[in-house]
Design a protein around this motif. Sequence first.
Motif, PDB file in Angstrom:
ATOM      1  N   TYR B 187     -29.068 -63.817  14.405  1.00 41.89           N
ATOM      2  CA  TYR B 187     -28.587 -64.587  13.248  1.00 41.89           C
ATOM      3  C   TYR B 187     -27.150 -64.201  12.906  1.00 41.89           C
ATOM      4  O   TYR B 187     -26.306 -65.048  12.612  1.00 41.89           O
ATOM      5  N   MET B 188     -26.898 -62.882  12.969  1.00 43.43           N
ATOM      6  CA  MET B 188     -25.588 -62.381  12.578  1.00 43.43           C
ATOM      7  C   MET B 188     -24.488 -62.929  13.495  1.00 43.43           C
ATOM      8  O   MET B 188     -23.385 -63.215  13.036  1.00 43.43           O
ATOM      9  N   SER B 189     -24.800 -63.064  14.791  1.00 40.27           N
ATOM     10  CA  SER B 189     -23.758 -63.537  15.710  1.00 40.27           C
ATOM     11  C   SER B 189     -23.314 -64.946  15.332  1.00 40.27           C
ATOM     12  O   SER B 189     -22.139 -65.292  15.454  1.00 40.27           O
ATOM     13  N   GLU B 190     -24.251 -65.742  14.830  1.00 42.79           N
ATOM     14  CA  GLU B 190     -23.890 -67.093  14.385  1.00 42.79           C
ATOM     15  C   GLU B 190     -23.031 -67.039  13.130  1.00 42.79           C
ATOM     16  O   GLU B 190     -22.072 -67.796  12.973  1.00 42.79           O
ATOM     17  N   ILE B 191     -23.392 -66.104  12.231  1.00 40.91           N
ATOM     18  CA  ILE B 191     -22.600 -65.937  11.005  1.00 40.91           C
ATOM     19  C   ILE B 191     -21.179 -65.514  11.360  1.00 40.91           C
ATOM     20  O   ILE B 191     -20.200 -66.033  10.840  1.00 40.91           O
ATOM     21  N   ILE B 192     -21.083 -64.537  12.293  1.00 40.11           N
ATOM     22  CA  ILE B 192     -19.764 -64.014  12.683  1.00 40.11           C
ATOM     23  C   ILE B 192     -18.949 -65.107  13.369  1.00 40.11           C
ATOM     24  O   ILE B 192     -17.757 -65.269  13.118  1.00 40.11           O
ATOM     25  N   ARG B 193     -19.614 -65.879  14.216  1.00 38.34           N
ATOM     26  CA  ARG B 193     -18.907 -66.959  14.915  1.00 38.34           C
ATOM     27  C   ARG B 193     -18.321 -67.940  13.901  1.00 38.34           C
ATOM     28  O   ARG B 193     -17.169 -68.353  14.001  1.00 38.34           O
ATOM     29  N   GLY B 194     -19.124 -68.264  12.894  1.00 32.14           N
ATOM     30  CA  GLY B 194     -18.626 -69.161  11.848  1.00 32.14           C
ATOM     31  C   GLY B 194     -17.431 -68.557  11.121  1.00 32.14           C
ATOM     32  O   GLY B 194     -16.444 -69.231  10.842  1.00 32.14           O
ATOM     33  N   GLY B 195     -17.524 -67.242  10.850  1.00 26.24           N
ATOM     34  CA  GLY B 195     -16.432 -66.551  10.176  1.00 26.24           C
ATOM     35  C   GLY B 195     -15.164 -66.577  11.003  1.00 26.24           C
ATOM     36  O   GLY B 195     -14.071 -66.836  10.497  1.00 26.24           O
ATOM     37  N   LEU B 196     -15.311 -66.326  12.315  1.00 24.21           N
ATOM     38  CA  LEU B 196     -14.140 -66.328  13.198  1.00 24.21           C
ATOM     39  C   LEU B 196     -13.500 -67.712  13.204  1.00 24.21           C
ATOM     40  O   LEU B 196     -12.273 -67.848  13.187  1.00 24.21           O
ATOM     41  N   LEU B 197     -14.345 -68.748  13.215  1.00 21.58           N
ATOM     42  CA  LEU B 197     -13.822 -70.118  13.229  1.00 21.58           C
ATOM     43  C   LEU B 197     -13.065 -70.445  11.949  1.00 21.58           C
ATOM     44  O   LEU B 197     -12.191 -71.305  11.940  1.00 21.58           O
ATOM     45  N   SER B 198     -13.418 -69.728  10.853  1.00 22.25           N
ATOM     46  CA  SER B 198     -12.795 -70.055   9.570  1.00 22.25           C
ATOM     47  C   SER B 198     -11.367 -69.525   9.461  1.00 22.25           C
ATOM     48  O   SER B 198     -10.639 -69.890   8.559  1.00 22.25           O
ATOM     49  N   VAL B 199     -10.964 -68.639  10.381  1.00 23.72           N
ATOM     50  CA  VAL B 199      -9.597 -68.097  10.326  1.00 23.72           C
ATOM     51  C   VAL B 199      -8.667 -69.046  11.086  1.00 23.72           C
ATOM     52  O   VAL B 199      -8.913 -69.339  12.249  1.00 23.72           O
ATOM     53  N   PRO B 200      -7.602 -69.533  10.430  1.00 24.84           N
ATOM     54  CA  PRO B 200      -6.746 -70.518  11.086  1.00 24.84           C
ATOM     55  C   PRO B 200      -6.115 -69.956  12.369  1.00 24.84           C
ATOM     56  O   PRO B 200      -5.733 -68.787  12.393  1.00 24.84           O
ATOM     57  N   PRO B 201      -5.989 -70.763  13.420  1.00 24.80           N
ATOM     58  CA  PRO B 201      -5.427 -70.282  14.685  1.00 24.80           C
ATOM     59  C   PRO B 201      -3.996 -69.769  14.550  1.00 24.80           C
ATOM     60  O   PRO B 201      -3.558 -68.948  15.348  1.00 24.80           O
ATOM     61  N   GLY B 202      -3.281 -70.221  13.514  1.00 21.84           N
ATOM     62  CA  GLY B 202      -1.920 -69.742  13.290  1.00 21.84           C
ATOM     63  C   GLY B 202      -1.863 -68.233  13.096  1.00 21.84           C
ATOM     64  O   GLY B 202      -0.863 -67.591  13.412  1.00 21.84           O
ATOM     65  N   GLN B 203      -2.943 -67.645  12.557  1.00 22.39           N
ATOM     66  CA  GLN B 203      -2.984 -66.204  12.353  1.00 22.39           C
ATOM     67  C   GLN B 203      -2.936 -65.469  13.683  1.00 22.39           C
ATOM     68  O   GLN B 203      -2.214 -64.497  13.845  1.00 22.39           O
ATOM     69  N   THR B 204      -3.725 -65.951  14.643  1.00 16.39           N
ATOM     70  CA  THR B 204      -3.723 -65.345  15.971  1.00 16.39           C
ATOM     71  C   THR B 204      -2.361 -65.518  16.629  1.00 16.39           C
ATOM     72  O   THR B 204      -1.819 -64.587  17.216  1.00 16.39           O
ATOM     73  N   GLU B 205      -1.797 -66.718  16.494  1.00 17.87           N
ATOM     74  CA  GLU B 205      -0.496 -66.981  17.117  1.00 17.87           C
ATOM     75  C   GLU B 205       0.578 -66.069  16.552  1.00 17.87           C
ATOM     76  O   GLU B 205       1.406 -65.534  17.294  1.00 17.87           O
ATOM     77  N   ALA B 206       0.552 -65.893  15.212  1.00 17.81           N
ATOM     78  CA  ALA B 206       1.566 -65.036  14.591  1.00 17.81           C
ATOM     79  C   ALA B 206       1.437 -63.616  15.128  1.00 17.81           C
ATOM     80  O   ALA B 206       2.437 -62.969  15.447  1.00 17.81           O
ATOM     81  N   ALA B 207       0.196 -63.130  15.252  1.00 17.85           N
ATOM     82  CA  ALA B 207      -0.011 -61.775  15.749  1.00 17.85           C
ATOM     83  C   ALA B 207       0.444 -61.664  17.208  1.00 17.85           C
ATOM     84  O   ALA B 207       1.153 -60.732  17.583  1.00 17.85           O
ATOM     85  N   LEU B 208       0.058 -62.645  18.024  1.00 19.59           N
ATOM     86  CA  LEU B 208       0.449 -62.602  19.439  1.00 19.59           C
ATOM     87  C   LEU B 208       1.968 -62.649  19.579  1.00 19.59           C
ATOM     88  O   LEU B 208       2.550 -61.964  20.419  1.00 19.59           O
TER      89      LEU B 208
END
Lengths: 264, 328
Positions: B187-208
């Motif tokens: 169950y938790m993996s689904e919750i975490i997946r949803g959480g990861l999806l909620s972070v805008p991709p721009g955040q990853t791009e800025a970090a990269l």
Amino acid sequence: MPSDRASKEGNRTVVECHSVVKSFGSVHVLRSVDLEVRESEVLCILGPSGAGKSTLLRCINHLEGIDGGWIKVTDQIIGYELRGNKLHELSERAVRRQRGLCGMVFQHFNLFPHFTALQNVMLGPVEILKQPRGEVEARSRLLLDRVGLASKVSAYPSQLSGGQQQRVAIARALAMNPRVLLFDEPTSALDPEVVGEVLRVMLELADEGRTMIVVTHEVGFAREAADRVAFMFEGRITEIGAARAVLEKPSEARTAEFLSHVLV
Amino acid sequence: MRSHDGAGAQPGRSGSTSLTAGGVPPFEPTSAGGRASTYEIVRRKHPWRFAAAIVVLLLLALLLYGAANAHQLHWSVTGHYLFNRAVLVGVLRTLEITAAAMMLGLALGVIFGIMRSSHNPVLRGVAWLYVWAFRGTPIILQLFLWFNLALIFPRVDIPGIVHGTTVNIITPFLAALLGFGINEGAYMSEIIRGGLLSVPPGQTEAALSLGASHAWTTRRIVLPQAFRVILPAIGNDTLQMLKLTSLAAFISFNELFGTTESIYYANSEVIELLLVAGAWYLVASSVLSVVQYYVERKFGRGFQRGRQQALVERLALRAMARLRTRAV
């Protein structure tokens, strides 16, 4: 002053794109782009949306891979390594090291919301470049002071206006000491009244001799700050030249038409 | 004072009088009442609210009266066992297995949640299979499977870690931990997946674009932001787990429910002891709710005050505001 910046022909090349091709599936976003940007030069890229301007910037720091041609920043081929006559994709570690050459400023700022302004600026140098914290903090405070945000060091991004956020983002990019700054429509998401404060900071950076590639719709900024202006249409650079010449006497009909829409 | 003749009576003023067609006299600020700013506002009455409240309170009183006068129910027994040593040990065990299972579930959830968001189709597939199997079968079945593992694997031999007979290694506690933890992980993996999806991709791009690695970006940028979304769901699951652990009684793990059960098998005071267990579950879940509130507030840093307010706080503030207006 633009007249001072006119003579950068003799400076060494910092960014060089050669026949760069990029497509997303069947959509050809970049169809053979050639470009050369020299040390201390400010290049503004104008053009309608969908012309490939942002994609070009994203390819320059390898947020996107390319499908043909090559891109060099300083003397390094970005994202690939020439072995024999083939370009082999680099390891993630090597790509990371190359990304330090470019500082990127995004349209939507992309500040980290769970860190304060100061932490946003310090994060890269401290945790990625492993520089000593005390030194980085002093430098970061100085940078925030320079973009006019000395009083906002401990504010979270949500407590800052768009213009303030974008200035923090510029300080964050500067903190990494990049060789070239890439601006991807830095004022397009801003309220009109705060566009000026961001452009002013960018103008100062230009005057300081920073190498900058700016994708923008601000023709006024291009006229004042750019050494050269490039127009992109449908994945190609269709016109490039000295800012004043291109903006006032475009030789291409499409450039003239685009400018007539923007300058209304 | 002007007389009111009804709509359209005067042809020249039909435009303004037509507004009064409903029969309500027109609003005239200069009429006998005085200035508009001095009008008193009379609140609407809600007689049915009182009626409903009285009916519900009566029913509740009846229920309490019935309970208090049920001579078969020995309240003294409930009171006596509330702080019984065995019961307290049971409470402790319930908290232990809940915490341990949630930690295992969280660890598995993070791993499989990230795997499900991976670009690697094999990792994605395996994670999907895990969620499919453990979310698709009853928890009680999974508990019995772990508990009876010795039937198919008589010995466990993992070089350098454990050697021995399965019966000795898989204690009731370990079986419960594996059962609840692995189930929760799905169950938790689904919750975490949803959480990861909620972070805008721009955040990853800025970090990269700062030269960060994917691992650093996930750990420092994406997960902390995802946790803000994930936490309420984790809190929910923890509360559910607290009560779900009572099922471990069926694989002879003596947590709170199992302990009270074995006491009433001996003394036949069934309801009395069930009330003891119920009281402790209520206490534990109330404490957990408070903890959840503070943890959520901590992870809300950097986000607007409006979003930071937990439900409890919002309700409290609203109730206080209402009381204040009542009092005036």
